[in-house]
Structures are given as C-alpha cells and as structure tokens.
Design a protein around this motif. Structure first.
Motif, mmCIF file in Angstrom:
data_model
loop_
_atom_site.group_PDB
_atom_site.id
_atom_site.type_symbol
_atom_site.label_atom_id
_atom_site.label_comp_id
_atom_site.label_asym_id
_atom_site.label_seq_id
_atom_site.Cartn_x
_atom_site.Cartn_y
_atom_site.Cartn_z
ATOM 1 N N ALA A 608 73.367 33.158 -0.447
ATOM 2 C CA ALA A 608 73.003 33.080 -1.575
ATOM 3 C C ALA A 608 74.062 34.055 -2.440
ATOM 4 O O ALA A 608 73.661 34.314 -3.709
ATOM 5 N N GLY A 609 74.916 34.751 -1.840
ATOM 6 C CA GLY A 609 75.885 35.602 -2.612
ATOM 7 C C GLY A 609 75.340 37.037 -2.611
ATOM 8 O O GLY A 609 75.901 37.603 -3.379
ATOM 9 N N ARG A 610 74.300 37.512 -1.871
ATOM 10 C CA ARG A 610 73.749 38.780 -2.133
ATOM 11 C C ARG A 610 74.168 39.562 -0.816
ATOM 12 O O ARG A 610 74.601 39.052 0.334
ATOM 13 N N MET A 611 74.307 40.875 -0.907
ATOM 14 C CA MET A 611 74.602 41.881 -0.030
ATOM 15 C C MET A 611 73.367 42.651 0.161
ATOM 16 O O MET A 611 72.866 43.448 -0.795
ATOM 17 N N TRP A 686 72.356 43.610 -3.813
ATOM 18 C CA TRP A 686 73.343 43.525 -5.177
ATOM 19 C C TRP A 686 73.973 41.894 -4.844
ATOM 20 O O TRP A 686 74.102 41.662 -3.613
ATOM 21 N N THR A 687 74.388 41.679 -5.773
ATOM 22 C CA THR A 687 75.046 40.412 -5.838
ATOM 23 C C THR A 687 76.740 40.730 -5.628
ATOM 24 O O THR A 687 77.215 41.569 -6.257
ATOM 25 N N VAL A 688 77.302 39.765 -4.910
ATOM 26 C CA VAL A 688 78.910 40.141 -4.644
ATOM 27 C C VAL A 688 79.413 38.855 -5.056
ATOM 28 O O VAL A 688 80.693 39.005 -5.004
ATOM 29 N N ILE A 689 78.953 37.722 -5.549
ATOM 30 C CA ILE A 689 79.623 36.686 -6.040
ATOM 31 C C ILE A 689 78.474 35.940 -7.073
ATOM 32 O O ILE A 689 77.583 35.616 -6.325
ATOM 33 N N ALA A 732 80.234 41.048 -10.093
ATOM 34 C CA ALA A 732 79.588 39.960 -10.798
ATOM 35 C C ALA A 732 80.545 38.719 -11.197
ATOM 36 O O ALA A 732 80.225 37.728 -11.587
ATOM 37 N N GLY A 733 81.790 39.033 -10.638
ATOM 38 C CA GLY A 733 82.846 37.816 -10.657
ATOM 39 C C GLY A 733 82.397 36.588 -9.917
ATOM 40 O O GLY A 733 81.847 36.904 -8.846
ATOM 41 N N GLY A 734 82.780 35.603 -10.458
ATOM 42 C CA GLY A 734 82.423 34.127 -9.853
ATOM 43 C C GLY A 734 83.588 33.660 -8.931
ATOM 44 O O GLY A 734 83.386 32.480 -8.195
#
Length: 855
Positions: A608-611, A686-689, A732-734
C-alpha cells in the motif's frame, strides 16, 4: 443438740521409697525412647526400604484383599484396620504415610493407588473420608510370597496377631523410592532411582559378588527423580555412593520460546524434586518486588492434568531470556540442592550405607527370600507326593480298602488297620478315609499318575535350586529381570557433569546452590549487529549470522519455521532486493534482508506504499545452523503491525541516517526513490509513495547511484537502467514513469541490481496464462544470465525476456538475483530449474512441477 462422733485413728501408711539417680533414670528413659523412635518409627529397613507404618499399611491392605484389580475402599477403612490391629499410634500418622505411598511426585514407583485428592507439592490431601485407595501393581511384587514362609512374622502390639518383620520386596524399594525421616540424633534422606538401572546393578552383583563401586555405577549413574528435571554436577553423587553422604544440585527443565508474538519467554515443564510451582511463583514475585530479579514481566502457572507441569515466565523486551533464566536459577527454587544421607536399619542397627552396601543388603535379602520360598514349596510338593502315592496304592486294591473300612468299628481303628494292611503312613491313611467315592474312578487314577509325574519333576527342580548356589542366584536374577520388565519406566532425570555457562565453575558442594558466588551476567540484549529477515510468506525474524556468509542451500534442504510451510511469495508482483542475500532457504524464499543492530528500528514497506516502524528487539532471534540462519521461530508480520485487507509486507529497510535511498516500483510501472533521512522520528507509520487508485507497490529495495533498477512486466519485457536516473523525492511524492507498459499489462517484478554483484545475477521467468496464480497449473520456466539484457532508458519498454509457448500469454512469476537460482513449490518442496539458456528471448522449458517462489 448435735451428737459428737470421733474419727477412727489413722493407721500409718506402709511407704516404700526407692532412691534413684536422676541422671541414670533420664539416660535410661531417653535411650529407650530413642531406640523406639529409631527402630519402630523413623528409619527404614534396608531390605524392603519401608518404615514400620508403611510396611503395616501394605501388609494390611494385602490382607484385606485390596489388590489392583479390586475396587477402591475408603482410606478411613484402611486406617482403621491398620490402627486397630497393627499400629496404635494415631490415625493422622497412618494417613500421612498412606498418602505419601500414593503420590507420584514423591515416589518414583508409587505403591498405593489413590483415588481422589491425595495432595500436591503445594497443598495437602483431602480428609481420609473423601479419598479411596487400593494397592498399586508394584505392591504385589513387594508382598508376593508372604504365605510361603519367606520372612519371619512377629507379634503385634498386643500379642494377639502377627505381622511380617520385613516384606519380601522383589523391588529394591529403598533405592527406587528413596526415604526421609528424622530420628533421635540421626536422620535419613535418600534419593529415588530408576528401577531398571538398580535391577541391572543388582543382577551384576549377583553374577559378580566381588564387584566394585565403579562396576555398579556403570548401571546406576545417578538418581532418577519422580519430577524429572536435571541434576547438575555428579561429584556429590559419587561421594554419596561411596560414603553414604553427599550433595547434588537439581535444576528445573526450561526452554526459551515465543510467549506472545512480540515477547519471548521461559516455559518450565519440570521442577526440582519436592519443589512446588506455587513456591516458585511466590519466590519470583518476591524477587521482582525486591528488585533482585530483573527482566521478568509476568509469571503464569498453567499447570493442569492434561498438559502437566507448565510455568510460563514472560521476559521483558530487551532482556536476554537465557540470562534471565540463569538469574532465576540463582535466586529461586528453580535450582535446589539435595543432601543425601543414606541411613537405614541393617540387622536392627542404624548404619550409613553407600550404593554397593545398599545393593548387597537387598540382593542378600532376595536370595534368602527365594531360598526360603523354595524350601517351603519343596516341603509342600513332597507332602502332596506322599499323599498321591498312598492314594495310588489304595486304588490298586480298592475293594480290599473298602472292606477294611466297612469292617472297622470307628475311624481310628480303620486308620490303624489301613496303615497295617497296606503299609501306609498316618497322613496317607487319613487322606484315604477322607476321600470322596467319585475320586475312585479310572480317570482319577490317570490324573493321579500325571500329577505324580509332575510333582516329581517339580521336586527335582526345587532340590536343584537348593542344592546349587549358582542356580539359586540365577533364579533370583531372572525374577529381578521380570520385575524390571513389568514395572520399569524410562529415566526421567537428565544427568549433567556441570551447568555450563556462567555457573560452570560452581561445584555441587555442601551449602548447595545458594552458597556459590555467581559470575556477572548481562541480562539485557547487547546492541550487536544483526540481520532482520522477511520471508516470502510474511514472517519476520532476526539473526546474528550474516546470510552473506551462509552456504548455498542444496536441493532438498528442509529448514522450516515452527512447522509452518514457508513458500510462495504471493501473487504476481512479489519481489525483493537483488543482492547476495537473496538466497533460498527450503520451505521459504527470503523476500527481504537488512543489516541493523539488536536495539534499532527497521522499516517495513508494504504494497500500500506505507512504511511501518518495527523494533528489532520485538522480533524472535533465530539460532544459526552451520553458519546460516535456520529461520526457526519467526512470527507473522500481521502479529506485529496492523495491515489492511489485501496489504502485504514487501521489504525490510534500514532507517539509519546513512542508509542509501529507497527505490520503489509499482504494478503500474511507476518508480520512486526516497531519501533515507526523510524518516519522521515521532511516527510509527508513514507514506513513502503516493499511489494512484488501483496501483500497488510490487518491490522495494535500497538503491545507490551506482546500482540499477530492474522492471519485468507481465508481457515479458525486462528493463533496467541506472538508479541515478531517478531523482529522489519527498515522502508525499508519487514517483515518475519507470517503464512503459502496453495496454492491460502490469509489472510482476521490481528490484535493484547492486553494482557489486551485477555480473553474477540471474533472471528467472515463469510463463503462464491469464488468471493463473504462481504455484498452480502448468507453464514454462527459463533461466538466463542478467548480463545478456542490454540496458535502456527510463520509461522505455525494455527488451523481451521470455518467448511464450502455446497456451501462454503472460509471465506469472519473475525474479532477478544472484545465481544459482532455486525454486520451491507450494509445499516447500524443491523444484528443479533448467540449465541457463543464453538465448535472451528464447522460450521456456515446460515446468516439472508448479513453482511458488524463487530465491
């Protein structure tokens, strides 16, 4: 007016006063009391190993017919019979002795079969009106032959009945069950032993009367305690076997295991002899409150009748369970001392006996019992043969016998005439007079002749036993072996020469375990280098052994994780860092590996793009096996962190400031690099992507500027280019376009090819059909060197890596890593891969078996 009366004169009392010296009277009275306590109460007889009250209980229960195959009776009834007929010393003393004879944690071979609450190491038994008892099977061997004049009988307390002076004791009860008692000026404390071992030593002593202590110790290496456990240090045992006195240390049996997904603990399944679980829990709790014990979070007593003894000690995070266990050994009854004092009665006199003397007393007792039993049986057989011979004489001329009896006026005259006419003895003549007429048939004569022949053979065998000491000893030895085979059980207690570790130097000396000075032990887990491993099935563990040093697993290696089959990396898109750490372990494939320290945090990247932040201390430490981690003891990721439905853990990464940037690739062909320093210190996730709707991360790995990122798409396109072409972005970058995908295609593999191992990399591709999952159905597989694929620019389509066969239209699995590559099936079984194919876009080889994971 009252009438006056005069009392009669008092005659002088004829007194007789004897002057007695108080010191002499006290000495005489005390000696009588001491002798009574020593001989009649506190000390066991070395022959049967029983105190008088125990012997009277067993004898009376046998006399009452309370055999193992009979129903139980109330304990109060047994107590009443024993007290009224043999032991007038109070019902409580008798019941206490009866209870101990039935406790399997007190005796190695219980002699009474108790029904009801007979107590535990922490609680007393129920009242005798609530419990029932009968003899246990071994007691039949203890009392067998009492009706065959094998032992002497003595009067009871009121001379109205008799009781055995000692039991026949086919079991070496004193050594097998031990004994304890306090007399006047002396005491006894004897450890239990294993029946099979003691009998073997007794048989050796029978065959070799001049055997030495060293000879018998080959059969009896040490005590065998009813509660199992471990005996640490054998010097004290050797002293006790030699002199009758010595001390040894006993330890609980414990193992380190996962108590909860995040916590290790100590499970105790066996305690030292006569130590109860409640006492241990209490001592641990007191030690924790007094801050004498560190690292213990909780103690639970999970003991029950189904699973037996089970104490669970939870260890706090950050503390070494092995060090905590050593601390518990030092400060609690989990390690205890046992002092041996082999005092027993021999010929009515108390003596301190070593192992050899104890064996000799029992062996000589058994020889005497068998000799007396044989003599008794011989006498009975001769008496019977004498009567049979007389009856055969009478049957030969039965008409004349009847005539003599009919013509006699009374039985006395008939007896005398029979003795005179037929030359019979008085017992023969009496037996003929008492004979029933139905015994005078022809068939009865055949039976008598057969019985005569059998009696003659038995008499010859019995006379041979009595006439030869060697034959007598052979019979005794055979009976010993039968007893061991019937009632013997495997050894329960483990014997160790030393404790090992920090307490190895502590000898089992007088003063016990509490008297030694322990070595300093570090309780907390050191912040040492460690590897955190993530398996393809989502299991996490840490090990102090670098996987880079691990030898390549061979085909058929079976390394498992607590019995769970570790296999498939999941659906298409599972991937990992392409490094020298990506080697296979049978029953699993490593999805991720990161070098860190024991007290550091690591990051867990999900689809899910989470760390997610995870502490290495919370992970179970797996032991090394020949330099490689065995993956035994890992726990599922879902037990450590909360994952959304369908979300999977992909990789483990370092959160250190100097860690390389993290590269991520998505199923939609997006690539992103995130700076390692961009880690929030106050967050656990936190979100990494930033992902678009419907997209997911398929791979993540550290990537330096000299490394390459690698994409493999479902239409078999392989694209790799320099990681430096991807500029690092914020959390926050995609990301940016990584690979150009055709309509309907997705990325099935993303990884990082490290510059140091790039020449050794191998590409494995597995072809299949749309909708097919890895490990299911047919397909083809191809193995190709990585260096055959030319690099191209970012966001291009790459080059074809796999030509599809008929029925195939996509890749279901792909992998890039350091060769030789190995594959496993869904059950973890190895699947053979074909030899490397140097045709970059060639077709694959049909699969011999479905592949679920590659490593």
């Amino acid at each position: 007016m009252a009438r006056k009366t005069t009392a009669p004169p008092v005659e002088p009392f004829d007194e007789k006063i004897v002057d007695i010296d108080v010191a002499s009277e006290m000495e005489s009275s005390f000696l009588e009391y001491a002798y009574s306590v020593i001989y009649a109460r506190a000390l066991p007889d070395a022959r049967d190993g029983l105190k008088p009250v125990q012997r009277r209980i067993l004898y009376m229960m046998a006399d009452m017919g309370l055999r193992p195959d009979r129903p139980y009776v109330k304990s109060s009834r047994v107590i009443g019979e024993v007290m009224g007929k043999l032991h007038p010393h109070g019902d409580q003393a008798i019941y206490d002795a009866l209870v101990r004879l039935a406790q399997d944690f007190s005796l190695r071979l219980p002699l009474v079969d108790g029904h009801g609450n007979f107590g535990s190491l922490d609680d007393g038994p129920a009242a005798p009106r609530y419990t029932e008892a009968r003899l246990a099977p071994p007691s039949t061997a203890m009392t067998a032959g009492l009706d065959e004049d094998v032992v002497d009988f003595v009067p009871n307390y009121d001379n109205k009945l008799t009781q055995p002076e000692v039991l026949p004791s086919a079991i070496p009860n004193l050594l097998v069950n031990g004994a304890s008692g306090i007399a006047v000026g002396m005491a006894t404390n004897m450890a239990p032993h294993n029946l099979v071992e003691v009998v073997a030593a007794g048989q050796h002593l029978l065959a070799n009367p001049a055997a030495t202590l060293e000879d018998v110790m080959r059969f009896v290496p040490g005590p065998d305690l009813p509660t199992g456990g471990k005996i640490v240090g054998l010097d004290g045992i050797r002293d006790a076997y030699r002199s009758g006195r010595g001390t040894f240390r006993t330890r609980a049996t414990a193992r380190i295991e996962n108590i909860t997904p995040r916590r290790r603990g100590i499970t105790i399944t066996e305690l030292p002899y006569l130590v109860g679980p409640e006492k241990v829990v209490e001592k641990i709790a007191d030690g924790v409150k007094a801050k004498k014990i560190q690292g213990v979070a909780n103690v639970q007593d999970l003991t029950d009748r189904t699973h037996g003894m089970r104490l669970v000690v939870e260890v706090k995070t950050g503390f070494d369970p092995e060090a905590v266990l050593e601390q518990l050994y030092r400060t609690t009854p989990l390690e205890d001392s046992f002092g041996i004092n082999n005092v027993a009665l021999v010929g009515g006199q108390p003596r301190t006996l070593g192992l050899l003397e104890l064996l000799r007393v029992w062996v000589e007792h058994r020889i005497e019992v068998v000799r007396r039993r044989t003599a008794y049986r011989l006498g009975k057989r001769k008496e019977r043969l004498h009567l049979v011979e007389g009856l055969l004489l009478a049957i030969v001329d039965i008409d004349e016998v009847i005539q003599v009896i009919r013509s006699s006026d009374d039985a006395g005259i008939a007896r005398a005439r029979l003795m005179d006419v037929f030359d019979l003895s008085e017992p023969q003549a009496t037996y003929i007079l008492d004979l029933q007429l139905r015994r005078l048939t022809k068939f009865s004569r055949i039976e008598l002749e057969k019985e005569q022949s059998e009696l003659e053979k038995e008499i010859a065998a019995l006379e041979e036993i009595l006439g030869s000491d060697a034959v007598l000893r052979r019979v005794v030895s055979t009976e010993m072996g039968d007893v061991a085979a019937t009632y013997g059980t495997p050894r329960r207690t483990v014997l160790l020469d030393s404790a090992g570790g920090a307490t190895t130097s502590a000898a089992a000396a007088p003063g016990g375990a509490r008297g030694r000075k322990p070595a300093e032990i570090s309780l907390e887990i050191a912040d040492a280098p460690t590897h955190v491993l993530l398996s393809a099935t989502g299991l996490l563990a840490r090990t102090a052994v670098a996987p880079a040093a691990a030898p390549t697993a061979s085909e058929g290696d079976q390394l498992d994780l607590d019995g769970v089959a570790l296999g498939a990396p999941g659906a298409p898109g599972a991937s990992g860092a392409v490094s020298r750490h990506g080697r296979r372990h049978a029953h699993d494939a490593l999805r991720g590996d990161v070098m860190t320290t024991s007290r550091s945090d690591i990051g867990l990247v999900t689809t899910a793009g989470r760390m997610l932040r995870v502490s290495a201390l919370e992970l179970p430490s797996i032991p090394p096996t020949d330099g490689a981690p065995s993956l035994s003891g890992g726990i599922p990721v879902s037990e450590l962190v909360e994952l959304a439905p369908g979300e999977e853990a992909l990789a483990v990464v370092s959160l250190a400031d100097d860690a390389p940037t993290l590269a991520l690739g998505t199923a939609g062909g997006v690539v992103k690099r995130v700076a390692a320093s961009d880690v929030p210190s106050n967050k656990d996730e936190w979100t990494v992507i930033g992902l678009k709707d419907g997209d997911s991360v398929v791979g993540a790995a550290p990537a330096g500027d000299d490394d390459e990122v690698v994409f493999i798409s479902s239409d078999s396109s392989l694209l790799h280019y320099a990681a430096s072409a991807v500029r690092p972005q914020g959390r926050a970058g995609g990301g940016i376009a990584g690979i150009s995908l055709a309509a309907g295609q997705t990325v099935v593999f993303f990884g990082v090819a490290r510059a140091a191992v790039r020449p050794e990399l191998t590409v494995v591709t597995v072809g299949g059909s749309a909708g097919q999952l890895p490990g299911v159905g047919g397909g083809s597989v191809k193995v190709t060197p990585y260096e055959l694929y030319p690099g191209k620019g970012r966001a291009t389509g790459g080059v074809r890596s796999h030509r599809f066969l008929k029925g195939e239209d996509r890749l279901v699995l792909a992998w890039v890593g350091e060769g030789p590559a190995r594959a496993v099936g869904g059950a973890g079984q190895p699947v053979e891969l074909p030899a490397p194919d140097h045709r970059r876009d060639g077709s694959g080889t049909p699969l011999a078996a479905p592949i679920s994971a590659i490593g």
